[in-house]
Enzyme design. Structure first.
Site, PDB file in Angstrom:
ATOM      1  CG  HIS A  54     -23.192   9.350  23.962  1.00 23.10           C
ATOM      2  ND1 HIS A  54     -22.089   8.742  24.527  1.00 23.10           N
ATOM      3  CD2 HIS A  54     -22.893   9.510  22.646  1.00 23.10           C
ATOM      4  CE1 HIS A  54     -21.176   8.551  23.584  1.00 23.10           C
ATOM      5  NE2 HIS A  54     -21.633   9.011  22.441  1.00 23.10           N
ATOM      6  CG  HIS A 100     -17.060   3.918  19.997  1.00 25.59           C
ATOM      7  ND1 HIS A 100     -17.319   3.146  18.906  1.00 25.59           N
ATOM      8  CD2 HIS A 100     -17.908   4.975  19.893  1.00 25.59           C
ATOM      9  CE1 HIS A 100     -18.261   3.707  18.161  1.00 25.59           C
ATOM     10  NE2 HIS A 100     -18.627   4.823  18.741  1.00 25.59           N
TER      11      HIS A 100
END
EC number: 6.3.5.3
Length: 739
Positions: A54, A100
């Site tokens: 990430h 998200h």
């Protein structure tokens, strides 16, 4: 875990505690080598979060390097909070899209809301005022109670945050497919405006300058959120709710205004959002980008929970926080500025020359790590890649045209497919008029927002047909970029650049990595041909549940420049008597189409094909015709084919319909999803000029009968549909499924 209970360096190694944090054995050995010793608990945490996919893109960097990232208008490409593109008159547009997904799968309201909050901070941390939000959403089928819950909560979360903060949510897309059932995708995009001289970078320059923390206090929410986003979802994911952050849009509204005022001050050296990996990423990245170090005193971090350890403070992803560097001796000005907005601004460290990130807590040094090692030196993996087994099989299939008995019934059924149906239920919850700059509201090909004080506008859209990409990642990647550009052009805009959100399954599976490589190849080629460089984006891997990956979904967010708001064009018919034109030829292409999915419950075969040279030529012709004032309405032909595109143009108008004649085999003419096609209407008096300028075929005219009638080449009626009935079916589909 209190400091007393934290495992010591030897235990971390012997009990492989680092593995629970997401580091591999090889990575832990690298950390040991970098430090020349075993890391303590806090240091292990810093590396685990900064070296997660990430934050580091360690699995995707080799692929991302293929994207074209420069162009004559590009002022800032990938590497900062958001990309920046020049729009003339000393102004620029700043935009970025982020995912998200994992948080939204387990805590949909907060997951979606904080996705919006985070992307807004990325834009205003560059010095820009956010002017618009978009989102691209993917869910399973709405028949499932769990999917209904996720869908309703995600939309409510986006609306709750965007509406409170006062930034209009002007566009986006929602698609439904069974593969997203356990793993929805929530991609949020923010667009901002800036004057060139106000552009700020997230860099910590000037040894001795002061590091300050501004905004909300730090809690235990979101600890290891970045690591959580770098693994597959499973039954135990529900237990990771604490890894989902909680947002406060009113706090963020104050933070925007305070930061935009701060940017006008010459005391500011650098500014960065505390996003994924919180204080760790903001401090390490700001130091590394400037070739400097940072010392921080964690006792000074504003905390909303008691007894927080250095590990917790550094890894918290509490929202609405920024890290800033200011000139030494100017701290009080900053404190006063933030106090005016009721926000905290505290001194918590200084910039150093030695490139180290040093953390102190209760008088002791609790971490000492090279900033570059965290920010830039994560290992890069060249993952094995293998063509997906299904691909060759699909490529060899002979494409059959579906057999259809009743064209009208089929059209109505397509208009009610949730992916095609009206998304009014979604965007009615969003305030899309706040700030009164929205020129084209949700529901057309692209949204358009006025650039205040000028005659210009910004057109914006998000696009990605993940079914095509699943069937043929490279072709589908080209189509995703081309369709985004087509939507911008149909709205009267010149495509400028893209941001992307690459949503894929587990990159450690060679077939998934092949999907990533191929789709990026296709997107890169399209970006080069259409001259829309990639100025930033985000990678979201591990979108799997119980081993089932989502379709490869590299979402494209594109912004275009409308040189004069007089050029703004929408998809609905404007007046009876206008001529209807189709640009582009229709082939019997049904692979991945809405019709195929509706009839078979699955997709297979070859995706539609695209010739990027032809696409570019048609887009240039259409845009020139729009700018010359020759076009009344423009709509790209996408899901559901020509019959759906013509119906949508009629549904958006009031009391108008159309009579058209389509050549070729009826099912393909009506419902095939061939690329590079447009439905355009032109005033009768402009017929000759338009036909000289654009390669288009006149297929009929706009009527005031409130009906759409489509004939075949023998002039036999294929279908006649009442526009009010179509509108009712199209608008009612999603609310009906949610009952």
């Amino acid at each position: 875990m209190s400091l007393m209970l934290e495992p010591n360096p030897t235990q971390i190694k012997e009990e492989r505690i680092y593995a629970e944090m997401g580091l591999t054995d090889e990575e832990f050995a690298m950390v040991e080598k970098i430090l020349g010793r075993l890391p303590n608990y806090t240091e292990t945490g810093l590396f685990s979060v900064m070296w997660s996919e990430h934050c580091s893109y360690k699995n995707s960097k080799p692929v991302l390097r293929k994207f074209p990232t420069t162009g004559e208008r590009v002022l800032q490409g990938p590497g900062e909070g958001a990309g920046i593109v020049d729009i003339g008159d000393n102004q620029a547009v700043v935009f970025k899209m982020e995912s998200h997904n994992h948080p939204s799968a387990i805590e949909p309201y907060q997951g979606a809301a904080t996705g919006v909050g985070g992307i807004i901070r990325d834009v205003f941390s560059m010095g820009a005022r956010p002017v618009a939000l978009l989102n691209s959403l993917r869910f399973g089928e709405l028949q499932s109670p769990r999917v209904k819950y996720l869908f309703e909560e995600v939309v409510a979360g986006i609306a709750g945050y965007g509406n409170c903060i006062g930034i209009p949510t002007v566009g986006g897309e929602v698609q439904f497919d069974p593969c997203y059932e356990g793993n929805p995708l929530v991609n949020a995009m923010c667009v901002g405006l800036i004057n060139h001289e106000d552009i700020k970078k997230g860099q910590a320059h000037g040894a001795g300058n002061t590091v300050m923390y501004v905004g909300a206090s730090t809690g235990r929410d979101g600890i290891h959120g970045a690591t959580f986003a770098s693994e597959e979802l499973s039954e135990s994911s529900e237990a990771k709710r604490p890894a989902v952050q909680v947002g406060d849009p009113f706090m963020e509204k104050l933070l925007i205004e305070a930061c935009l005022e701060l940017i006008q001050s010459d005391a500011l050296v650098g500014i960065q959002d505390m996003g994924a990996a919180g204080l760790t990423s903001s401090s390490a990245e700001m130091a590394s980008k400037a070739g400097m170090g940072i010392e921080m005193y964690l006792d000074d971090v504003p905390q909303r929970e008691t007894g927080m350890t250095p590990y917790e403070m550094m890894l918290s992803e509490s929202q609405e926080r920024m890290l800033i560097v200011v000139k030494k001796g100017r701290e009080q000005e900053i404190v006063d500025l933030f106090e005016k907005y009721g926000l905290a601004a505290v001194t918590m460290g200084k910039v150093t020359e030695d490139k180290m990130l040093r953390l102190f807590h209760k008088g002791e040094m609790v971490a000492e790590v090279p900033a570059d090692a965290l920010a830039e030196e994560a290992p890069i993996y060249h993952k094995p890649s293998k063509e997906a087994a299904y691909f060759a099989e699909f490529q060899q299939m002979k494409m059959e045209t579906p057999k259809i008995e009743n064209y009208k019934e089929t059209l109505f059924a397509l208009l009610q497919q949730p992916t095609i149906a009206s998304k009014e239920w979604v965007y009615d919850q969003y305030d899309y008029q706040v700030r009164t700059s929205t020129v084209v509201t949700p529901g057309s090909d692209a949204a358009v927002v006025r650039v205040r004080g000028t005659e210009k506008g910004l057109a914006m859209t998000t696009d990605c047909n993940s079914r095509y990409i699943y069937l043929d990642p490279e072709m589908g990647g080209k189509i995703a970029v081309a369709e985004a550009a087509r939507n911008i052009v149909c709205s009267g805009g010149e495509p400028l650049a893209i941001t992307d959100c690459l949503n894929f399954g587990n990159p450690e599976k060679p077939e998934i990595f092949w999907q990533i490589e191929k789709s990026v190849d296709g997107m890169s080629e399209a970006c080069r041909t259409l001259q829309t460089p990639v100025i930033g984006g985000n990678v979201s891997m591990y979108n799997e549940r119980s081993g089932e990956a989502v379709y490869p979904t590299p979402t494209v967010g594109m912004v275009g420049l409308v040189h004069d708001l007089k050029h703004v064009t929408t998809q609905e018919f404007k007046q009876a008597g206008d001529l209807v034109y189709v640009i582009g030829e229709t082939k019997a292409e049904f692979g991945g189409s809405e019709l195929q999915k509706m009839l078979h419950g699955k997709i297979f075969g070859q995706s539609p094909s695209i010739d990027l040279g032809v696409e570019l030529k048609r887009q240039k012709q259409v845009l020139a015709a729009i700018q010359a004032g020759l076009v009344q309405s423009a709509h790209d032909v996408a899901e559901g084919g020509l019959a759906v595109a013509i119906s949508e143009s009629a549904i958006g108008a009031n009391g108008l319909g159309a009579t058209v004649k389509l050549d070729g085999e009826a099912t393909a003419a009506l419902f095939a999803e061939s690329q590079s096609r447009f439905v355009i209407t032109v005033k009768r008096e402009n017929k000759e000029v338009f036909e000289k300028a654009v390669e288009a075929i006149q297929v009929g005219e706009v009527t005031n009968t409130n009906e759409v009638t489509i004939h075949n080449e023998e002039n036999e009626v294929l279908l006649t549909a009442n526009v009010d009935e179509m509108r009712k079916a199209w608008k009612g589909a999603i609310p009906c499924l949610l009952k």
